[in-house]
Design a protein around this motif. Structure first.
Motif, PDB file in Angstrom:
ATOM      1  N   GLU A  65      -6.938   7.199  -4.349  1.00  0.00           N
ATOM      2  CA  GLU A  65      -7.180   5.882  -4.487  1.00  0.00           C
ATOM      3  C   GLU A  65      -6.278   5.024  -4.296  1.00  0.00           C
ATOM      4  O   GLU A  65      -6.777   3.886  -3.351  1.00  0.00           O
ATOM      5  CB  GLU A  65      -7.546   5.602  -5.965  1.00  0.00           C
ATOM      6  CG  GLU A  65      -8.468   6.487  -6.110  1.00  0.00           C
ATOM      7  CD  GLU A  65     -10.237   5.760  -5.064  1.00  0.00           C
ATOM      8  OE1 GLU A  65      -9.776   4.723  -5.680  1.00  0.00           O
ATOM      9  OE2 GLU A  65     -10.645   6.987  -5.184  1.00  0.00           O
ATOM     10  N   GLU A  66      -5.065   4.627  -4.282  1.00  0.00           N
ATOM     11  CA  GLU A  66      -4.079   4.276  -3.934  1.00  0.00           C
ATOM     12  C   GLU A  66      -4.292   3.764  -2.088  1.00  0.00           C
ATOM     13  O   GLU A  66      -3.430   2.410  -1.484  1.00  0.00           O
ATOM     14  CB  GLU A  66      -2.774   4.183  -4.056  1.00  0.00           C
ATOM     15  CG  GLU A  66      -2.825   3.625  -5.651  1.00  0.00           C
ATOM     16  CD  GLU A  66      -2.729   2.256  -6.149  1.00  0.00           C
ATOM     17  OE1 GLU A  66      -2.921   1.193  -5.222  1.00  0.00           O
ATOM     18  OE2 GLU A  66      -1.889   2.469  -7.394  1.00  0.00           O
ATOM     19  N   LYS A 124      -6.762   4.810   0.196  1.00  0.00           N
ATOM     20  CA  LYS A 124      -7.420   4.199   0.603  1.00  0.00           C
ATOM     21  C   LYS A 124      -7.486   2.919   0.090  1.00  0.00           C
ATOM     22  O   LYS A 124      -8.071   2.020   1.093  1.00  0.00           O
ATOM     23  CB  LYS A 124      -8.662   4.718  -0.128  1.00  0.00           C
ATOM     24  CG  LYS A 124      -9.966   3.658  -0.224  1.00  0.00           C
ATOM     25  CD  LYS A 124     -11.092   4.743  -0.713  1.00  0.00           C
ATOM     26  CE  LYS A 124     -11.989   4.155  -0.533  1.00  0.00           C
ATOM     27  NZ  LYS A 124     -14.288   4.547  -1.094  1.00  0.00           N
ATOM     28  N   ARG A 125      -6.716   1.967  -1.112  1.00  0.00           N
ATOM     29  CA  ARG A 125      -6.520   0.431  -0.951  1.00  0.00           C
ATOM     30  C   ARG A 125      -5.673  -0.331  -0.042  1.00  0.00           C
ATOM     31  O   ARG A 125      -6.468  -1.384   0.984  1.00  0.00           O
ATOM     32  CB  ARG A 125      -6.510   0.045  -2.076  1.00  0.00           C
ATOM     33  CG  ARG A 125      -5.785  -1.037  -2.788  1.00  0.00           C
ATOM     34  CD  ARG A 125      -5.658  -1.830  -4.531  1.00  0.00           C
ATOM     35  NE  ARG A 125      -4.638  -1.332  -4.116  1.00  0.00           N
ATOM     36  CZ  ARG A 125      -3.356  -1.994  -4.375  1.00  0.00           C
ATOM     37  NH1 ARG A 125      -3.383  -3.543  -3.690  1.00  0.00           N
ATOM     38  NH2 ARG A 125      -1.606  -1.162  -4.642  1.00  0.00           N
ATOM     39  N   ILE A 126      -4.066   0.407   0.163  1.00  0.00           N
ATOM     40  CA  ILE A 126      -2.901  -0.346   1.556  1.00  0.00           C
ATOM     41  C   ILE A 126      -4.383  -0.376   2.708  1.00  0.00           C
ATOM     42  O   ILE A 126      -4.606  -0.787   3.689  1.00  0.00           O
ATOM     43  CB  ILE A 126      -2.683   0.537   1.286  1.00  0.00           C
ATOM     44  CG1 ILE A 126      -1.153   0.450  -0.350  1.00  0.00           C
ATOM     45  CG2 ILE A 126      -1.420  -0.040   2.378  1.00  0.00           C
ATOM     46  CD1 ILE A 126      -1.357  -0.971  -0.521  1.00  0.00           C
ATOM     47  N   SER A 143       2.345  -4.168   1.456  1.00  0.00           N
ATOM     48  CA  SER A 143       2.888  -3.067  -0.430  1.00  0.00           C
ATOM     49  C   SER A 143       4.254  -2.084   0.218  1.00  0.00           C
ATOM     50  O   SER A 143       4.875  -2.225   1.388  1.00  0.00           O
ATOM     51  CB  SER A 143       1.926  -2.463  -0.728  1.00  0.00           C
ATOM     52  OG  SER A 143       2.405  -1.804  -2.224  1.00  0.00           O
ATOM     53  N   THR A 150     -12.787  -2.622   8.069  1.00  0.00           N
ATOM     54  CA  THR A 150     -12.905  -2.255   7.286  1.00  0.00           C
ATOM     55  C   THR A 150     -14.569  -2.055   6.405  1.00  0.00           C
ATOM     56  O   THR A 150     -15.622  -2.010   6.990  1.00  0.00           O
ATOM     57  CB  THR A 150     -13.328  -4.029   6.120  1.00  0.00           C
ATOM     58  OG1 THR A 150     -13.835  -4.524   6.126  1.00  0.00           O
ATOM     59  CG2 THR A 150     -11.509  -4.515   6.347  1.00  0.00           C
ATOM     60  N   GLY A 167      -7.419   0.203   3.574  1.00  0.00           N
ATOM     61  CA  GLY A 167      -8.622  -0.857   3.567  1.00  0.00           C
ATOM     62  C   GLY A 167      -8.257  -2.178   3.870  1.00  0.00           C
ATOM     63  O   GLY A 167      -8.863  -3.212   4.520  1.00  0.00           O
ATOM     64  N   ILE A 168      -6.837  -2.541   2.901  1.00  0.00           N
ATOM     65  CA  ILE A 168      -6.377  -3.889   3.088  1.00  0.00           C
ATOM     66  C   ILE A 168      -5.524  -4.149   4.900  1.00  0.00           C
ATOM     67  O   ILE A 168      -5.930  -5.485   5.458  1.00  0.00           O
ATOM     68  CB  ILE A 168      -5.174  -3.943   1.743  1.00  0.00           C
ATOM     69  CG1 ILE A 168      -5.883  -4.050   0.951  1.00  0.00           C
ATOM     70  CG2 ILE A 168      -4.116  -5.598   2.235  1.00  0.00           C
ATOM     71  CD1 ILE A 168      -4.790  -4.255  -0.115  1.00  0.00           C
TER      72      ILE A 168
END
Length: 270
Positions: free
Chosen positions: A188-189, A191-193, A230, A128, A195-196
């Protein structure tokens, strides 16, 4: 570091970044079950795969998917070299020691040397952003401590090493299949997924919906060891709400044990 030359035998199931070897090879290669290895050919093609121990697999073989055989550009039964993939923290420690030593020996372009160090850290870390940041700071302190005799010039240059590493290491890099699907989402989305998924243990997969089209998330029997991160539709990240109705072509990002990921993949794809 030990490596084994094995026959790459095609497996029936999709790879999703994994392979199977005989359990006796784990100790020889110095790895644990579900560790990452580098699989390379004499021609120079290389893949990073997660290996699972399997007593059914012959000792001199590694079972990989037809897709991975194509990526390596070898036929079924072709030879590959398999070795342990060095974890990121070990790479950073080795890079720090090497860089500090070179600086103390009188390297003139200190900023360039630190950037070169970051370049040498292999791309493929599934850490992460927070973990990368921590390790980058460790490298900064290592270089500063070992190179104290050089003085303030090194101290200032060392402060930039964390930024250099952050710029050059692809945070949370996942399998090529997952990265391909995420490339269709907003920056951005994605990047978020990313990272998760990178922060989760176990196998990760991006599964394209076919058989499950028309059913809701809550209507499916999802094993408890599966994390449904997601659902993505036409580049839009929808989340993981139980009321989402799957459409054919949706991408579902999941993480969990190999068996559970395989089960959910079959349920969604058919």
């Amino acid at each position: 570091m030990k490596e084994a030359t094995l026959q790459a035998v095609k497996r029936a199931m999709p790879g999703h970044g994994r392979a199977r070897i005989h359990e006796k090879l784990l100790s020889y290669l110095g790895i644990d079950d579900q560790s990452e290895v580098e699989v390379s050919t004499k021609a120079g093609a290389t893949l990073t795969l997660t290996v699972f121990a399997d007593t059914v697999v012959e000792e001199g073989t590694i079972r990989i998917s037809s897709e991975d055989l194509e990526k390596l550009n070898i036929p079924d039964g072709g030879e590959v070299d398999v070795r342990r993939k060095i974890p990121l923290d070990e790479q950073i420690l080795a890079a720090a020691e090497s860089t500090a030593g070179q600086i103390k020996e009188g390297a003139q372009e200190i900023g360039a040397k630190l950037s070169e160090t970051a370049d040498k850290i292999q791309k493929g870390a599934a850490d992460t952003a927070e973990q990368i940041s921590t390790k980058a700071k460790e490298l900064t302190e290592k270089v500063k401590e070992d190179a104290k005799p050089i003085g303030e010039k090194v101290s200032k240059a060392a402060k930039s090493s964390a930024d250099a590493i952050m710029d050059k290491i692809p945070l949370g890099k996942l399998s090529a299949d997952i990265e391909k699907e995420l490339s269709a989402a907003g920056t951005e989305e994605a990047k978020r997924i990313r990272g998760i998924l990178a922060g989760m243990e176990g196998e990760k997969a991006a599964v394209r919906v076919q058989a499950a089209a028309g059913r809701t998330v809550g209507n499916l029997t999802i094993p408890p060891e599966i994390n449904l991160v997601s659902v993505q539709r036409d580049g839009e990240i929808l989340g993981s709400d139980n009321n989402i109705v799957f459409k054919e072509g949706d991408i579902v990002y999941i993480s969990g044990s190999s068996d559970a990921v395989g089960f959910v993949t079959r349920m969604l794809e058919g």
